[in-house]
Scaffold this motif. Structure first.
Motif, PDB file in Angstrom:
ATOM      1  N   LEU A 487       0.827  -1.204   0.000  1.00 54.72           N
ATOM      2  CA  LEU A 487       0.000   0.000   0.000  1.00 54.72           C
ATOM      3  C   LEU A 487       0.863   1.257   0.000  1.00 54.72           C
ATOM      4  O   LEU A 487       0.617   2.200  -0.768  1.00 54.72           O
ATOM      5  CB  LEU A 487      -0.924  -0.003   1.221  1.00 54.72           C
ATOM      6  CG  LEU A 487      -1.821   1.226   1.376  1.00 54.72           C
ATOM      7  CD1 LEU A 487      -2.890   1.242   0.302  1.00 54.72           C
ATOM      8  CD2 LEU A 487      -2.465   1.268   2.761  1.00 54.72           C
ATOM      9  N   LEU A 488       1.889   1.280   0.842  1.00 52.94           N
ATOM     10  CA  LEU A 488       2.776   2.448   0.878  1.00 52.94           C
ATOM     11  C   LEU A 488       3.485   2.653  -0.458  1.00 52.94           C
ATOM     12  O   LEU A 488       3.671   3.794  -0.905  1.00 52.94           O
ATOM     13  CB  LEU A 488       3.800   2.283   2.008  1.00 52.94           C
ATOM     14  CG  LEU A 488       3.244   2.370   3.442  1.00 52.94           C
ATOM     15  CD1 LEU A 488       4.333   2.028   4.451  1.00 52.94           C
ATOM     16  CD2 LEU A 488       2.674   3.756   3.719  1.00 52.94           C
ATOM     17  N   ALA A 489       3.860   1.551  -1.099  1.00 50.59           N
ATOM     18  CA  ALA A 489       4.507   1.659  -2.413  1.00 50.59           C
ATOM     19  C   ALA A 489       3.533   2.235  -3.438  1.00 50.59           C
ATOM     20  O   ALA A 489       3.909   3.088  -4.264  1.00 50.59           O
ATOM     21  CB  ALA A 489       5.010   0.285  -2.860  1.00 50.59           C
ATOM     22  N   ARG A 490       2.281   1.770  -3.390  1.00 53.46           N
ATOM     23  CA  ARG A 490       1.279   2.289  -4.323  1.00 53.46           C
ATOM     24  C   ARG A 490       0.992   3.768  -4.042  1.00 53.46           C
ATOM     25  O   ARG A 490       0.841   4.575  -4.968  1.00 53.46           O
ATOM     26  CB  ARG A 490       0.005   1.460  -4.211  1.00 53.46           C
ATOM     27  CG  ARG A 490      -1.105   1.892  -5.150  1.00 53.46           C
ATOM     28  CD  ARG A 490      -0.682   1.819  -6.590  1.00 53.46           C
ATOM     29  NE  ARG A 490      -0.258   0.475  -6.939  1.00 53.46           N
ATOM     30  CZ  ARG A 490       0.502   0.164  -7.965  1.00 53.46           C
ATOM     31  NH1 ARG A 490       0.963   1.134  -8.736  1.00 53.46           N
ATOM     32  NH2 ARG A 490       0.844  -1.084  -8.220  1.00 53.46           N
ATOM     33  N   LEU A 491       0.922   4.144  -2.771  1.00 47.88           N
ATOM     34  CA  LEU A 491       0.706   5.546  -2.418  1.00 47.88           C
ATOM     35  C   LEU A 491       1.857   6.410  -2.913  1.00 47.88           C
ATOM     36  O   LEU A 491       1.654   7.532  -3.401  1.00 47.88           O
ATOM     37  CB  LEU A 491       0.559   5.698  -0.905  1.00 47.88           C
ATOM     38  CG  LEU A 491      -0.732   5.160  -0.274  1.00 47.88           C
ATOM     39  CD1 LEU A 491      -0.653   5.221   1.250  1.00 47.88           C
ATOM     40  CD2 LEU A 491      -1.950   5.959  -0.767  1.00 47.88           C
ATOM     41  N   GLU A 492       3.071   5.893  -2.802  1.00 52.64           N
ATOM     42  CA  GLU A 492       4.235   6.649  -3.254  1.00 52.64           C
ATOM     43  C   GLU A 492       4.187   6.872  -4.764  1.00 52.64           C
ATOM     44  O   GLU A 492       4.491   7.965  -5.255  1.00 52.64           O
ATOM     45  CB  GLU A 492       5.506   5.897  -2.865  1.00 52.64           C
ATOM     46  CG  GLU A 492       6.785   6.645  -3.180  1.00 52.64           C
ATOM     47  CD  GLU A 492       8.026   5.900  -2.696  1.00 52.64           C
ATOM     48  OE1 GLU A 492       9.122   6.222  -3.182  1.00 52.64           O
ATOM     49  OE2 GLU A 492       7.879   4.990  -1.857  1.00 52.64           O
ATOM     50  N   GLN A 493       3.779   5.848  -5.517  1.00 57.87           N
ATOM     51  CA  GLN A 493       3.664   5.990  -6.967  1.00 57.87           C
ATOM     52  C   GLN A 493       2.548   6.978  -7.327  1.00 57.87           C
ATOM     53  O   GLN A 493       2.698   7.789  -8.247  1.00 57.87           O
ATOM     54  CB  GLN A 493       3.387   4.635  -7.606  1.00 57.87           C
ATOM     55  CG  GLN A 493       4.547   3.653  -7.494  1.00 57.87           C
ATOM     56  CD  GLN A 493       4.210   2.313  -8.130  1.00 57.87           C
ATOM     57  OE1 GLN A 493       3.241   2.187  -8.866  1.00 57.87           O
ATOM     58  NE2 GLN A 493       5.022   1.308  -7.827  1.00 57.87           N
ATOM     59  N   LEU A 494       1.441   6.923  -6.577  1.00 59.20           N
ATOM     60  CA  LEU A 494       0.346   7.856  -6.819  1.00 59.20           C
ATOM     61  C   LEU A 494       0.786   9.289  -6.525  1.00 59.20           C
ATOM     62  O   LEU A 494       0.468  10.214  -7.288  1.00 59.20           O
ATOM     63  CB  LEU A 494      -0.867   7.478  -5.959  1.00 59.20           C
ATOM     64  CG  LEU A 494      -2.081   8.405  -6.041  1.00 59.20           C
ATOM     65  CD1 LEU A 494      -2.617   8.482  -7.466  1.00 59.20           C
ATOM     66  CD2 LEU A 494      -3.183   7.933  -5.078  1.00 59.20           C
ATOM     67  N   ASP A 495       1.530   9.471  -5.430  1.00 61.64           N
ATOM     68  CA  ASP A 495       2.034  10.809  -5.105  1.00 61.64           C
ATOM     69  C   ASP A 495       2.932  11.345  -6.218  1.00 61.64           C
ATOM     70  O   ASP A 495       2.856  12.533  -6.570  1.00 61.64           O
ATOM     71  CB  ASP A 495       2.806  10.768  -3.784  1.00 61.64           C
ATOM     72  CG  ASP A 495       1.897  10.545  -2.589  1.00 61.64           C
ATOM     73  OD1 ASP A 495       0.675  10.423  -2.798  1.00 61.64           O
ATOM     74  OD2 ASP A 495       2.402  10.492  -1.456  1.00 61.64           O
ATOM     75  N   SER A 496       3.777  10.484  -6.763  1.00 61.01           N
ATOM     76  CA  SER A 496       4.665  10.922  -7.852  1.00 61.01           C
ATOM     77  C   SER A 496       3.856  11.349  -9.071  1.00 61.01           C
ATOM     78  O   SER A 496       4.173  12.363  -9.716  1.00 61.01           O
ATOM     79  CB  SER A 496       5.626   9.792  -8.225  1.00 61.01           C
ATOM     80  OG  SER A 496       6.451   9.446  -7.129  1.00 61.01           O
ATOM     81  N   ALA A 497       2.824  10.583  -9.388  1.00 59.95           N
ATOM     82  CA  ALA A 497       1.978  10.941 -10.530  1.00 59.95           C
ATOM     83  C   ALA A 497       1.243  12.260 -10.275  1.00 59.95           C
ATOM     84  O   ALA A 497       1.095  13.091 -11.181  1.00 59.95           O
ATOM     85  CB  ALA A 497       0.980   9.818 -10.798  1.00 59.95           C
ATOM     86  N   LEU A 498       0.783  12.453  -9.036  1.00 57.05           N
ATOM     87  CA  LEU A 498       0.107  13.707  -8.698  1.00 57.05           C
ATOM     88  C   LEU A 498       1.074  14.886  -8.775  1.00 57.05           C
ATOM     89  O   LEU A 498       0.721  15.967  -9.271  1.00 57.05           O
ATOM     90  CB  LEU A 498      -0.511  13.613  -7.298  1.00 57.05           C
ATOM     91  CG  LEU A 498      -1.762  12.731  -7.168  1.00 57.05           C
ATOM     92  CD1 LEU A 498      -2.148  12.548  -5.710  1.00 57.05           C
ATOM     93  CD2 LEU A 498      -2.928  13.333  -7.944  1.00 57.05           C
ATOM     94  N   ASP A 499       2.295  14.697  -8.283  1.00 56.76           N
ATOM     95  CA  ASP A 499       3.303  15.760  -8.357  1.00 56.76           C
ATOM     96  C   ASP A 499       3.586  16.142  -9.813  1.00 56.76           C
ATOM     97  O   ASP A 499       3.745  17.330 -10.141  1.00 56.76           O
ATOM     98  CB  ASP A 499       4.589  15.314  -7.670  1.00 56.76           C
ATOM     99  CG  ASP A 499       4.438  15.217  -6.162  1.00 56.76           C
ATOM    100  OD1 ASP A 499       3.535  15.882  -5.617  1.00 56.76           O
ATOM    101  OD2 ASP A 499       5.217  14.464  -5.533  1.00 56.76           O
ATOM    102  N   GLN A 500       3.650  15.144 -10.663  1.00 51.95           N
ATOM    103  CA  GLN A 500       3.896  15.410 -12.076  1.00 51.95           C
ATOM    104  C   GLN A 500       2.735  16.196 -12.690  1.00 51.95           C
ATOM    105  O   GLN A 500       2.942  17.152 -13.441  1.00 51.95           O
ATOM    106  CB  GLN A 500       4.104  14.103 -12.839  1.00 51.95           C
ATOM    107  CG  GLN A 500       4.388  14.309 -14.328  1.00 51.95           C
ATOM    108  CD  GLN A 500       4.615  12.983 -15.055  1.00 51.95           C
ATOM    109  OE1 GLN A 500       4.738  11.935 -14.420  1.00 51.95           O
ATOM    110  NE2 GLN A 500       4.673  13.036 -16.374  1.00 51.95           N
ATOM    111  N   ALA A 501       1.497  15.788 -12.343  1.00 52.45           N
ATOM    112  CA  ALA A 501       0.324  16.488 -12.874  1.00 52.45           C
ATOM    113  C   ALA A 501       0.262  17.919 -12.363  1.00 52.45           C
ATOM    114  O   ALA A 501      -0.093  18.846 -13.104  1.00 52.45           O
ATOM    115  CB  ALA A 501      -0.946  15.727 -12.487  1.00 52.45           C
TER     116      ALA A 501
END
Length: 793
Positions: A487-501
């Motif tokens: 879950l933490l790994a998935r949250l980290e990937q989601l955060d990266s995608a949000l930062d990019q957006a």
């Protein structure tokens, strides 16, 4: 024959006494349930259906709204801010002392937490910001020596050469979201003097002791704030919290319950007094209404345990339909005198009850607890009133009234149409109305239908959210994985995608657990980086600082005592407790889930981007779902509206089959008033642009029930002036009861009342045009009896 009549009379009397015993039992039971107070509820969300297909979304909604439900926030602005804040703080503290509130924080020391260096110290070597990670990976951390040296000799810093010579924890804490609330003048303060607002606000945070729907607490809090504003009229007080919306809804429901119920009752009494000219009729009129209300209140409270104030407001309108039975009976008695026979009216009264109860049963089948309670209250009330009318009202004497006879005869003659509606013309008219509805009718399933809060309170809420730069969690990503690390790994990937957006121009902000708790793998990598930093760079720092060489060895020894920071550890810290609402824990399928709350711009383009981003992140055993609570609730209301429409259609089909079985070719004359009124209401909405919603449809159920009652009596007693007088009186009283809801400030009740206002007036207008030339089922010996209608209806 005499013995049979005696046995029937004896059975009738026994039923009457049994019903009286049942009412006495209800009175005792109700008194026992109300021994402390009326367990009333003002929660408008009870009107919402449970989303059984998405229980995890329901759980996320509850967790994200928990802080909004259990706490409230006040912002106070004034020229003499310190003195007025102290006055308000003391007043609210009195509520805490009286047991109405659990606590109130407004002074600087109220939210003073322990030093984070104490409770975050063991994990500092595993927590690195991205900038520090890059610096160590680039040159081993040599560029970090000079900043650390300046910090060691800074008069404002609190350096610890052994535990944290480079200030790792300070750097990590600085990248966490900072609270806009600070301390000034000894008070919790929101400083917006640098913005357009150019004002400092005192912040008062209250914690509720129980439910935000607790009426005594609502009353005490409202009285305290109103008294404060009267004493300090120049102070500006902004309110935020569910308790204020619940209190506003409760006050509005109470007001409408008293005004609508009282106005309906007064109107009914004036009309009945004018028609019957007898105080005895007014007294007899109250008996079925009181009995029905007692029966409904007792059974509804016994079944549901609590009574929603909207149920009482809706139940106050019960007099509009329950009085129909009384009016038909009393009109016939007042005109016939000694010639009155109950058995002549009993079939019509029974069919009227069944048709009305069917409409309420259809409402009770909806998955909305609040609406089920309202339907149950109304159905029980009608049944109680019906039994009282049939079993007890004929026992009371009532002589024939010459004025009522003249009024009924004159009104009947005045309302005779020059021609009557043919079935083919009625069918053609129905087709035209259906076409108009199909082309023009729209729908509205917005959440605003359930929002009774006044505009001023909504403006306060919006302004508080704007000043605090926060969101209550109306939009979020729901992330699921098989375990915490995944879950933490998935949250980290989601955060990266949000930062990019966000970097590409998406105007949003977000809150995520991944920014606070790195994965175990990243923590291990961070510890390895710190070991590298504690090599040559640490020796250089110690040497340039002029500290003993053993300080470096003691600092390196600290690395061996660095535990892993788990999500559970973090959520138990003061900082982590602020993110507790983001953690959902274990799911039903054995996995875990969390949310990432989104705030900022809200429009169709942003929603599309966030939904697409969620879909792109769903893979490899983890799911990411974007949830917009406002649109989701609208979808639920839309689903419920379609569900209710199905029950309306089913109720119409069942009623039609039952009526055809009894009236054969004359059934269309019974059907036209309720069904025609339904089409007229829908057409009126289509032409005027009023959208159809769930509460319009619930109003249509009432129109069907009352309209069928009128249609039945119109056909059963076509040539009896007493029947037409009773239909007119029942329509007037129903319009007073239900139609007045159109003036309610609660959107749900307003749309229900508007539907009934148009629909019931249409029912009354249609009845004369479909009246048969004679009684469909004339009773032997009744006056005005004539032959049956021809086979052509």
């Amino acid at each position: 024959m005499k013995s049979d009549r005696f046995i029937k009379t004896l059975g009738y009397r026994r039923l009457g006494w049994l019903w009286l015993v049942a009412l006495a039992f209800c009175a005792v039971w109700l008194g026992w349930m109300l021994r402390q107070d009326l367990p009333a509820d003002t929660d408008l969300t009870a009107l919402l259906p449970a989303d059984r297909q998405a229980p995890l979304v329901e759980k996320a909604d509850r967790e994200l709204g928990r802080g909004f439900e259990n706490r409230f926030l006040l912002l106070l602005g004034d020229d003499d801010r310190v003195a007025t804040t102290q006055a308000l703080g003391r007043s609210l503290q009195q509520l805490v002392d009286d047991g109405q509130l659990a606590g109130i924080d407004w002074r600087e020391l109220d939210l003073a937490d322990a030093d984070p260096h104490e409770w975050m110290g063991p994990w500092r070597y595993r927590l690195l910001t991205p900038r520090w990670q890059q610096a160590i990976d680039t040159d081993g951390g040599s560029t970090l020596v000079d900043p650390a040296l300046r910090q060691l000799f800074s008069p404002t810093a609190r350096p610890d050469p052994v535990a944290d010579p480079f200030g790792l924890l300070d750097a990590w804490l600085s990248q966490l979201p900072q609270s806009p609330i600070s301390a000034a003048d000894g008070l919790l303060t929101l400083d917006r003097s640098h913005q357009r607002d150019s004002q400092k606000w005192s912040v008062l945070i209250g914690e509720l002791k129980g439910s935000p729907y607790d009426l005594p607490m609502q009353t005490a809090l409202h009285a305290t704030l109103e008294q404060f504003q009267q004493q300090h009229p120049d102070a500006e007080l902004l309110r935020s919290g569910l308790v204020f919306h619940a209190a506003a809804g409760a006050r509005q429901a109470k007001h409408e319950m008293s005004t609508i119920g009282a106005a309906s009752l007064l109107g009914v009494l004036l009309i009945i007094g004018f028609v019957f000219r007898s105080p005895r009729v007014l007294l007899q009129l109250m008996v079925p209404l009181l009995a029905g209300s007692l029966f409904a209140l007792t059974l509804t409270l016994g079944i549901f345990g609590r009574l929603h104030l909207l149920t009482l407001a809706f139940g106050a309108s019960l007099i509009g339909i329950a009085i129909d039975y009384v009016l038909h009976l009393q009109c016939d008695r007042a005109i016939e005198g000694r010639g009155f026979r109950l058995r002549r009216l009993l079939p019509s009264l029974t069919l009227g009850l069944i048709s009305s109860v069917i409409a309420y049963v259809a409402q009770a089948l909806t998955p909305m607890p609040g609406l089920r309670q309202m339907a149950a209250f109304a159905a029980f009330g009608l049944i109680g009133a019906w039994f009282t009318v049939v079993l007890w009202l004929p026992r009371f004497t009532l002589h024939s009234s010459p004025f009522t006879v003249r009024l009924a005869t004159g009104w009947w003659r005045l309302c005779q149409p020059r021609w009557r509606l043919s079935p083919w013309l009625a069918l053609a008219g129905a087709v035209v109305l259906i076409v108009v509805c199909a082309l023009r009718l729209t729908s509205d399933d917005s959440l605003a239908l359930l929002n009774p809060s006044p505009a001023a309170l909504m403006q306060d809420e919006a302004r508080v959210q704007q000043l605090l730069d926060r969101d209550t969690g109306s939009r979020y990503f729901l992330v699921q994985a098989e375990d915490t690390q995944a879950l933490l790994a998935r949250l980290e990937q989601l955060d990266s995608a949000l930062d990019q957006a966000i970097g590409e121009g998406l105007e949003i902000e977000y809150q995520s657990l991944a920014g606070s708790v790195p994965t175990a793998a990243e923590q291990q990598a961070n510890l390895a980086r710190v070991r590298k930093l504690y090599g040559a760079p640490l020796d250089e720092l110690i040497q340039r600082a002029g500290l003993p060489a053993e300080v470096a060895e003691k600092a390196r020894a600290q690395l061996e005592k660095s535990p892993m920071l788990t999500l559970a550890n973090w959520l138990e810290t003061p900082l982590g407790s602020l993110q507790q609402r983001l953690w959902l824990g274990e799911t039903d399928d054995g996995g875990v889930a969390a949310t990432v709350v989104v705030s900022g711009a809200r429009n169709a383009n942003v929603d599309r981007t966030l939904r697409a981003l969620a879909e792109s992140q769903t893979h490899q055993g983890a799911t990411v779902e974007y949830v917009d609570r406002v649109s989701r609730i609208g979808s639920l209301l839309g689903e419920l509206r379609r569900h209710t429409a199905m029950w309306v259609a089913l109720a119409m089909v069942l009623m039609t089959l039952a009526l055809v079985a009894r009236y054969r070719r004359r059934a269309w004359r019974v059907i036209v008033p309720p069904f025609g009124a339904t089409l007229i209401v829908l057409t009126a909405f289509a032409v005027t642009g009023v959208p159809l919603n769930i509460f319009n449809q619930l109003g249509l159920l009432l129109v069907l029930g009352i309209g069928l009652d009128a249609g039945i009596f119109n056909v059963e007693h076509a040539r009896r002036p007493s029947a037409w007088l009773a239909i007119t009186l029942s329509t007037l009283t129903s319009l007073l009861a239900f139609g007045m809801l159109a003036f309610s400030a609660t959107p749900a009740l307003h749309y229900l009342g508007l539907t009934c206002l148009i629909g019931l007036a249409s029912v009354w207008a249609l009845v004369p045009w479909v009246r048969p030339a004679d009684d469909a089922y004339p009773t032997h010996g009744s006056p005005n009896q004539s032959s049956r209608e021809s086979e052509h209806g």
